[in-house]
Scaffold this motif. Structure first.
Motif, PDB file in Angstrom:
ATOM      1  N   LEU A  22       0.856  -1.186   0.000  1.00 18.08           N
ATOM      2  CA  LEU A  22       0.000   0.000   0.000  1.00 18.08           C
ATOM      3  C   LEU A  22       0.891   1.235   0.000  1.00 18.08           C
ATOM      4  CD1 LEU A  22      -2.616  -1.147   2.660  1.00 18.08           C
ATOM      5  CD2 LEU A  22      -2.869  -1.156   0.169  1.00 18.08           C
ATOM      6  N   ASP A  23       1.008   1.872  -1.152  1.00 19.41           N
ATOM      7  CA  ASP A  23       1.957   2.977  -1.260  1.00 19.41           C
ATOM      8  C   ASP A  23       1.382   4.332  -0.853  1.00 19.41           C
ATOM      9  OD1 ASP A  23       0.327   3.310  -3.433  1.00 19.41           O
ATOM     10  OD2 ASP A  23       1.907   3.243  -4.927  1.00 19.41           O
ATOM     11  N   SER A  24       0.113   4.374  -0.440  1.00 20.13           N
ATOM     12  CA  SER A  24      -0.455   5.658  -0.018  1.00 20.13           C
ATOM     13  C   SER A  24      -0.589   5.781   1.503  1.00 20.13           C
ATOM     14  CB  SER A  24      -1.819   5.869  -0.683  1.00 20.13           C
ATOM     15  OG  SER A  24      -2.701   4.831  -0.321  1.00 20.13           O
ATOM     16  N   VAL A  25      -0.143   4.778   2.242  1.00 24.20           N
ATOM     17  CA  VAL A  25      -0.224   4.813   3.710  1.00 24.20           C
ATOM     18  C   VAL A  25       0.801   5.792   4.253  1.00 24.20           C
ATOM     19  CG1 VAL A  25       0.047   3.479   5.834  1.00 24.20           C
ATOM     20  CG2 VAL A  25      -1.063   2.448   3.854  1.00 24.20           C
ATOM     21  N   LYS A  26       0.331   6.766   5.023  1.00 20.75           N
ATOM     22  CA  LYS A  26       1.237   7.737   5.639  1.00 20.75           C
ATOM     23  C   LYS A  26       1.525   7.379   7.096  1.00 20.75           C
ATOM     24  CE  LYS A  26       0.515  11.663   2.750  1.00 20.75           C
ATOM     25  NZ  LYS A  26       1.394  12.769   2.608  1.00 20.75           N
ATOM     26  N   THR A  27       0.543   6.780   7.779  1.00 18.84           N
ATOM     27  CA  THR A  27       0.700   6.456   9.194  1.00 18.84           C
ATOM     28  C   THR A  27       0.309   5.006   9.436  1.00 18.84           C
ATOM     29  OG1 THR A  27       0.171   8.732   9.805  1.00 18.84           O
ATOM     30  CG2 THR A  27      -0.002   7.084  11.534  1.00 18.84           C
ATOM     31  N   LEU A  28       1.192   4.274  10.107  1.00 14.09           N
ATOM     32  CA  LEU A  28       0.931   2.888  10.480  1.00 14.09           C
ATOM     33  C   LEU A  28       1.129   2.771  11.983  1.00 14.09           C
ATOM     34  CD1 LEU A  28       0.361  -0.073   9.766  1.00 14.09           C
ATOM     35  CD2 LEU A  28       2.807  -0.317   9.230  1.00 14.09           C
ATOM     36  N   ILE A  29       0.047   2.425  12.691  1.00 12.65           N
ATOM     37  CA  ILE A  29       0.095   2.320  14.149  1.00 12.65           C
ATOM     38  C   ILE A  29       0.004   0.855  14.551  1.00 12.65           C
ATOM     39  CG2 ILE A  29      -1.007   2.979  16.326  1.00 12.65           C
ATOM     40  CD1 ILE A  29      -2.138   5.443  14.802  1.00 12.65           C
ATOM     41  N   LEU A  30       1.082   0.371  15.178  1.00 13.30           N
ATOM     42  CA  LEU A  30       1.139  -1.005  15.651  1.00 13.30           C
ATOM     43  C   LEU A  30       1.294  -1.060  17.166  1.00 13.30           C
ATOM     44  CD1 LEU A  30       3.569  -2.418  12.930  1.00 13.30           C
ATOM     45  CD2 LEU A  30       1.081  -2.586  12.995  1.00 13.30           C
ATOM     46  N   SER A  31       1.147   0.068  17.821  1.00 13.27           N
ATOM     47  CA  SER A  31       1.320   0.147  19.271  1.00 13.27           C
ATOM     48  C   SER A  31       0.431  -0.874  19.968  1.00 13.27           C
ATOM     49  CB  SER A  31       0.948   1.544  19.769  1.00 13.27           C
ATOM     50  OG  SER A  31       1.724   2.513  19.131  1.00 13.27           O
ATOM     51  N   GLY A  32       1.017  -1.620  20.894  1.00 15.85           N
ATOM     52  CA  GLY A  32       0.249  -2.592  21.666  1.00 15.85           C
ATOM     53  C   GLY A  32       0.044  -3.922  20.977  1.00 15.85           C
ATOM     54  N   CYS A  33       0.556  -4.080  19.772  1.00 16.29           N
ATOM     55  CA  CYS A  33       0.483  -5.379  19.075  1.00 16.29           C
ATOM     56  C   CYS A  33       1.622  -6.237  19.629  1.00 16.29           C
ATOM     57  CB  CYS A  33       0.607  -5.193  17.567  1.00 16.29           C
ATOM     58  SG  CYS A  33      -0.712  -4.207  16.844  1.00 16.29           S
ATOM     59  N   THR A  34       1.390  -6.809  20.778  1.00 14.65           N
ATOM     60  CA  THR A  34       2.447  -7.421  21.579  1.00 14.65           C
ATOM     61  C   THR A  34       3.110  -8.642  20.942  1.00 14.65           C
ATOM     62  OG1 THR A  34       0.741  -8.664  22.764  1.00 14.65           O
ATOM     63  CG2 THR A  34       1.495  -6.595  23.756  1.00 14.65           C
ATOM     64  N   LYS A  35       2.486  -9.260  19.961  1.00 14.35           N
ATOM     65  CA  LYS A  35       3.072 -10.459  19.351  1.00 14.35           C
ATOM     66  C   LYS A  35       3.891 -10.154  18.107  1.00 14.35           C
ATOM     67  CE  LYS A  35      -0.313 -13.537  21.302  1.00 14.35           C
ATOM     68  NZ  LYS A  35      -1.460 -14.382  21.071  1.00 14.35           N
ATOM     69  N   ILE A  36       3.858  -8.899  17.648  1.00 19.21           N
ATOM     70  CA  ILE A  36       4.682  -8.527  16.490  1.00 19.21           C
ATOM     71  C   ILE A  36       6.085  -8.213  16.984  1.00 19.21           C
ATOM     72  CG2 ILE A  36       5.062  -6.814  14.675  1.00 19.21           C
ATOM     73  CD1 ILE A  36       2.107  -6.614  14.298  1.00 19.21           C
ATOM     74  N   ASP A  37       7.070  -8.917  16.417  1.00 19.59           N
ATOM     75  CA  ASP A  37       8.436  -8.697  16.870  1.00 19.59           C
ATOM     76  C   ASP A  37       9.390  -8.251  15.763  1.00 19.59           C
ATOM     77  OD1 ASP A  37       8.555 -11.067  15.483  1.00 19.59           O
ATOM     78  OD2 ASP A  37       9.513 -12.213  17.079  1.00 19.59           O
ATOM     79  N   ILE A  38       8.906  -8.246  14.527  1.00 16.52           N
ATOM     80  CA  ILE A  38       9.760  -7.838  13.422  1.00 16.52           C
ATOM     81  C   ILE A  38       8.904  -7.284  12.285  1.00 16.52           C
ATOM     82  CG2 ILE A  38       9.769 -10.096  12.281  1.00 16.52           C
ATOM     83  CD1 ILE A  38      12.779  -9.586  11.717  1.00 16.52           C
ATOM     84  N   LEU A  39       9.469  -6.356  11.554  1.00 17.34           N
ATOM     85  CA  LEU A  39       8.830  -5.860  10.338  1.00 17.34           C
ATOM     86  C   LEU A  39       9.635  -6.377   9.158  1.00 17.34           C
ATOM     87  CD1 LEU A  39       8.059  -2.175  11.314  1.00 17.34           C
ATOM     88  CD2 LEU A  39       6.435  -4.048  11.110  1.00 17.34           C
ATOM     89  N   GLU A  40       8.962  -6.801   8.134  1.00 18.75           N
ATOM     90  CA  GLU A  40       9.629  -7.326   6.940  1.00 18.75           C
ATOM     91  C   GLU A  40      10.353  -6.199   6.202  1.00 18.75           C
ATOM     92  OE1 GLU A  40       9.712 -10.575   6.146  1.00 18.75           O
ATOM     93  OE2 GLU A  40       8.505 -11.029   7.908  1.00 18.75           O
ATOM     94  N   GLU A  41      11.380  -6.560   5.460  1.00 14.85           N
ATOM     95  CA  GLU A  41      12.103  -5.573   4.659  1.00 14.85           C
ATOM     96  C   GLU A  41      11.215  -4.961   3.586  1.00 14.85           C
ATOM     97  OE1 GLU A  41      15.863  -6.885   3.160  1.00 14.85           O
ATOM     98  OE2 GLU A  41      16.520  -7.567   5.117  1.00 14.85           O
ATOM     99  N   ASP A  42      10.097  -5.624   3.289  1.00 20.57           N
ATOM    100  CA  ASP A  42       9.153  -5.101   2.300  1.00 20.57           C
ATOM    101  C   ASP A  42       8.569  -3.753   2.709  1.00 20.57           C
ATOM    102  OD1 ASP A  42       9.553  -7.401   0.842  1.00 20.57           O
ATOM    103  OD2 ASP A  42       7.735  -8.389   1.529  1.00 20.57           O
ATOM    104  N   ILE A  43       8.766  -3.357   3.941  1.00 19.54           N
ATOM    105  CA  ILE A  43       8.212  -2.076   4.392  1.00 19.54           C
ATOM    106  C   ILE A  43       8.784  -0.910   3.587  1.00 19.54           C
ATOM    107  CG2 ILE A  43       9.874  -1.581   6.223  1.00 19.54           C
ATOM    108  CD1 ILE A  43       7.378  -0.698   7.913  1.00 19.54           C
ATOM    109  N   VAL A  44       9.931  -1.107   2.957  1.00 19.51           N
ATOM    110  CA  VAL A  44      10.514  -0.034   2.140  1.00 19.51           C
ATOM    111  C   VAL A  44       9.643   0.291   0.930  1.00 19.51           C
ATOM    112  CG1 VAL A  44      12.878  -0.501   2.885  1.00 19.51           C
ATOM    113  CG2 VAL A  44      12.009  -1.554   0.794  1.00 19.51           C
ATOM    114  N   GLN A  45       8.719  -0.600   0.577  1.00 20.36           N
ATOM    115  CA  GLN A  45       7.802  -0.343  -0.530  1.00 20.36           C
ATOM    116  C   GLN A  45       6.766   0.721  -0.174  1.00 20.36           C
ATOM    117  OE1 GLN A  45       6.019  -3.941  -2.128  1.00 20.36           O
ATOM    118  NE2 GLN A  45       7.848  -5.101  -1.615  1.00 20.36           N
ATOM    119  N   MET A  46       6.593   0.995   1.104  1.00 24.02           N
ATOM    120  CA  MET A  46       5.595   1.963   1.560  1.00 24.02           C
ATOM    121  C   MET A  46       6.190   3.358   1.426  1.00 24.02           C
ATOM    122  SD  MET A  46       4.139  -0.169   4.828  1.00 24.02           S
ATOM    123  CE  MET A  46       2.567   0.676   4.939  1.00 24.02           C
TER     124      MET A  46
END
Length: 116
Positions: A22-46
């Motif tokens: 999704l290339d139009s996302v300006k804000t991504l809120i993951l606060s409190g998502c306690t089971k997420i421990d890593i973001l994929e390198e694909d995040i550079v596509q955003m």
């Protein structure tokens, strides 16, 4: 402006790959998502992502740096950034210095992404 707010989604273990496209996302809120421990390198596509909140996740517990120094402009890099880069470690603050000059629309380097 597109906002994805996944705050406190405690059952979420990882982001679906489709979110990274999704290339139009300006804000991504993951606060409190306690089971997420890593973001994929694909995040550079955003390409439009300007705000990423990961407090109260396992991502925020694995931080390696306290400060990210990333400024553009010859004056800033030559004087101000160099001064901070030499002083902050003396105060016990872990610093990541972005040595690449990034322009709007450029891909973020993997090392910078990992530091963030």
């Amino acid at each position: 402006m597109l906002l994805i707010n996944l705050k406190d989604c405690t059952g979420l273990r990882e982001l679906p790959k489709s979110i990274y496209r999704l290339d139009s996302v300006k804000t991504l809120i993951l606060s409190g998502c306690t089971k997420i421990d890593i973001l994929e390198e694909d995040i550079v596509q955003m390409k439009s992502l300007t705000t990423l909140l990961v407090d109260a996740t396992d991502i925020s517990k694995t931080k390696m740096y306290d400060v990210l120094l990333s400024f553009t402009g010859k004056d800033n890099r030559a004087e101000f950034i160099s001064h901070l880069d030499s002083c902050l470690p003396n105060a016990g603050i872990n610093v990541f210095k972005d040595n690449d000059e990034i322009h709007r629309g450029d891909q973020i380097s993997v090392s910078l992404l990992q530091a963030i």
